[in-house]
Design a protein around this motif. Structure first.
Motif, PDB file in Angstrom:
ATOM      1  N   THR A 134       0.838  -1.201   0.000  1.00 31.03           N
ATOM      2  CA  THR A 134       0.000   0.000   0.000  1.00 31.03           C
ATOM      3  C   THR A 134       0.874   1.254   0.000  1.00 31.03           C
ATOM      4  OG1 THR A 134      -1.640  -1.235   1.264  1.00 31.03           O
ATOM      5  CG2 THR A 134      -1.903   1.144   1.213  1.00 31.03           C
ATOM      6  N   ALA A 135       1.931   1.223   0.812  1.00 31.66           N
ATOM      7  CA  ALA A 135       2.838   2.376   0.873  1.00 31.66           C
ATOM      8  C   ALA A 135       3.468   2.642  -0.496  1.00 31.66           C
ATOM      9  CB  ALA A 135       3.926   2.110   1.913  1.00 31.66           C
ATOM     10  N   VAL A 159       0.620   0.788   7.817  1.00 33.63           N
ATOM     11  CA  VAL A 159       0.863   1.394   6.503  1.00 33.63           C
ATOM     12  C   VAL A 159       1.739   2.636   6.654  1.00 33.63           C
ATOM     13  CG1 VAL A 159      -0.211   2.388   4.452  1.00 33.63           C
ATOM     14  CG2 VAL A 159      -1.337   0.510   5.645  1.00 33.63           C
ATOM     15  N   GLY A 160       1.490   3.410   7.708  1.00 27.99           N
ATOM     16  CA  GLY A 160       2.270   4.630   7.932  1.00 27.99           C
ATOM     17  C   GLY A 160       3.744   4.328   8.132  1.00 27.99           C
ATOM     18  N   THR A 163       5.226   3.519   4.909  1.00 28.57           N
ATOM     19  CA  THR A 163       5.293   4.688   4.020  1.00 28.57           C
ATOM     20  C   THR A 163       6.476   5.586   4.371  1.00 28.57           C
ATOM     21  OG1 THR A 163       2.892   4.630   3.784  1.00 28.57           O
ATOM     22  CG2 THR A 163       3.985   6.678   3.155  1.00 28.57           C
ATOM     23  N   CYS A 217      -2.710   7.997   6.005  1.00 25.94           N
ATOM     24  CA  CYS A 217      -2.891   6.589   6.384  1.00 25.94           C
ATOM     25  C   CYS A 217      -3.798   6.485   7.609  1.00 25.94           C
ATOM     26  CB  CYS A 217      -1.547   5.940   6.712  1.00 25.94           C
ATOM     27  SG  CYS A 217      -0.283   6.178   5.480  1.00 25.94           S
ATOM     28  N   THR A 239      -5.164   9.531  -0.013  1.00 23.12           N
ATOM     29  CA  THR A 239      -5.552   8.852   1.221  1.00 23.12           C
ATOM     30  C   THR A 239      -5.730   7.377   0.922  1.00 23.12           C
ATOM     31  OG1 THR A 239      -7.178   8.635   2.985  1.00 23.12           O
ATOM     32  CG2 THR A 239      -8.016   9.383   0.849  1.00 23.12           C
ATOM     33  N   VAL A 240      -5.258   6.544   1.851  1.00 24.13           N
ATOM     34  CA  VAL A 240      -5.481   5.099   1.692  1.00 24.13           C
ATOM     35  C   VAL A 240      -6.652   4.660   2.556  1.00 24.13           C
ATOM     36  CG1 VAL A 240      -2.990   4.828   1.364  1.00 24.13           C
ATOM     37  CG2 VAL A 240      -3.993   4.180   3.548  1.00 24.13           C
ATOM     38  N   ALA A 241      -7.181   5.594   3.376  1.00 25.25           N
ATOM     39  CA  ALA A 241      -8.078   5.183   4.456  1.00 25.25           C
ATOM     40  C   ALA A 241      -9.462   5.807   4.405  1.00 25.25           C
ATOM     41  CB  ALA A 241      -7.431   5.536   5.803  1.00 25.25           C
TER      42      ALA A 241
END
Ligand SMILES: NC(=O)c1ccc[n+]([C@@H]2O[C@H](COP(=O)([O-])OP(=O)(O)OC[C@H]3O[C@@H](n4cnc5c(N)ncnc54)[C@H](OP(=O)(O)O)[C@@H]3O)[C@@H](O)[C@H]2O)c1
Length: 307
Positions: A134-135, A159-160, A163, A217, A239-241
């Protein structure tokens, strides 16, 4: 004996139960993998509570969570050339990995198994696909360039953490990450400038900007509002969230195909690491999900079969 953690109805983590199922035999084109570690992710409880049933329908009763795991090939079906017994592999993709043994399609096209050279421990390998994949997609989407300053919301989550580390490996000049105060030491150790989220966040970040790009994230209105104020070009925010953020000017992640192999190449010879914050026996998966849902873990949660 093959322990599997299943659920028969959508609900809370107490809907999960451990049971014994037969060890599968590999069909043509499949291998059987014995998992040594399984990653726990927010998508697991989002599937379990039924919130994703329109996108990821589960066959119930007997549904099985788990989108990432690491293990060893123990049996090979007809026609499989890509793997041999004893190969360490990473499994990723569709839910179903909360179990000790699983028959998995082995082809490159199926894209569910990636060989790993053994450079990563089983626990690290098990938690890489979602976080690092995801990152990697997020940083590609915002077009991170070497020498830039990057803002990451939710930098202390799975994820953060991936990243911020990938961004530094890709040459970011500085990575500023929001997290609660008790995770700031962890972020500093990784070379990140930590900032506490909550009241006054925009002012604190304005002192550290400008930022070339931002990755959210965490989700929620504050990360969205701050990204819009501090990163002028919409395509350089992601944004992934938070699916709602799109309407407010922050595009949602458009996953590039997992590219796990490229990601492993990139991080394989670096000090990249996702801290493992908690370990649970597979049969206690419900407790692991409860911990993840409470938040504040500061790293990844893994399930360990055979314990
Ligand atoms: N689109 C996709 O393909 C994709 C893939 C993976 C994950 N996701 C989503 O991305 C999100 C993060 O996943 P994850 O695995 O990293 O979860 P996680 O490990 O639970 O981390 C979430 C982090 O968010 C932080 N946080 C909470 N509220 C915040 C706020 N207002 N501002 C800044 N940070 C805040 C927490 O930090 P503190 O603990 O320091 O408070 C926590 O570390 C989840 O919603 C997940 O479903 C999406």
């Amino acid at each position: 004996m093959n322990t599997a953690v299943l659920f028969d109805r959508y609900g809370a983590p107490d809907a999960l139960y451990a049971t014994d199922v037969p060890i599968p035999a590999p069909g043509p084109g499949e291998v059987v993998v014995r998992y040594t570690a399984i990653g726990v992710n927010p998508i697991d409880w989002k599937i379990l509570n039924g919130g994703l049933r329109a996108h990821i329908p589960m066959e119930l009763p007997g549904g099985c969570l788990g989108v990432e795991a690491a293990g060893v090939v123990v049996d090979v079906g007809a026609g499989v050339r890509r793997f041999r017994v004893g190969d360490p592999v990473i499994r990723h993709g569709r839910p179903g990995a909360y179990r000790e043994y699983e028959a998995v399609p082995a082809s490159q096209e199926a894209d569910e198994l990636t060989p790993q050279s053994g450079r990563f421990s089983a626990e690290q390998a098990a938690v890489l696909p979602v976080a690092a994949g995801t990152a990697y997609s997020a940083l590609r989407q915002v077009g991170l360039r070497a020498g830039e300053r990057l803002l990451v919301h939710g930098a202390s989550g799975g994820v953060g953490l991936a990243t911020v580390q990938l961004a530094l490996l890709m040459g970011a000049e500085e990575v500023v990450g929001t997290a609660s105060a008790h995770h700031h030491d962890l972020l500093r150790r990784l070379g990140v400038t930590p900032v506490e989220y909550g009241d006054g966040l925009l002012e604190r970040l304005e002192e550290l900007g400008p930022f070339g790009a931002s990755v959210d994230c965490a989700g929620g209105s504050q990360p969205t509002g701050v990204a819009v104020r501090l990163v002028s070009i919409p395509e350089r925010r992601v944004t992934v969230a938070d699916l709602q953020a799109r309407a407010r000017g922050v595009p949602f992640l458009d996953h590039v195909p997992l590219e796990l192999a490229s990601t492993l190449d990139l991080i394989g010879h670096s000090p990249f690491e996702l801290p493992i914050a908690a370990r649970f026996p597979l049969a206690k998966a419900g407790e692991a999900l409860e911990l993840g849902m409470r938040g504040g873990v500061g790293g990844k949660i893994v399930l360990l079969p055979g314990q």
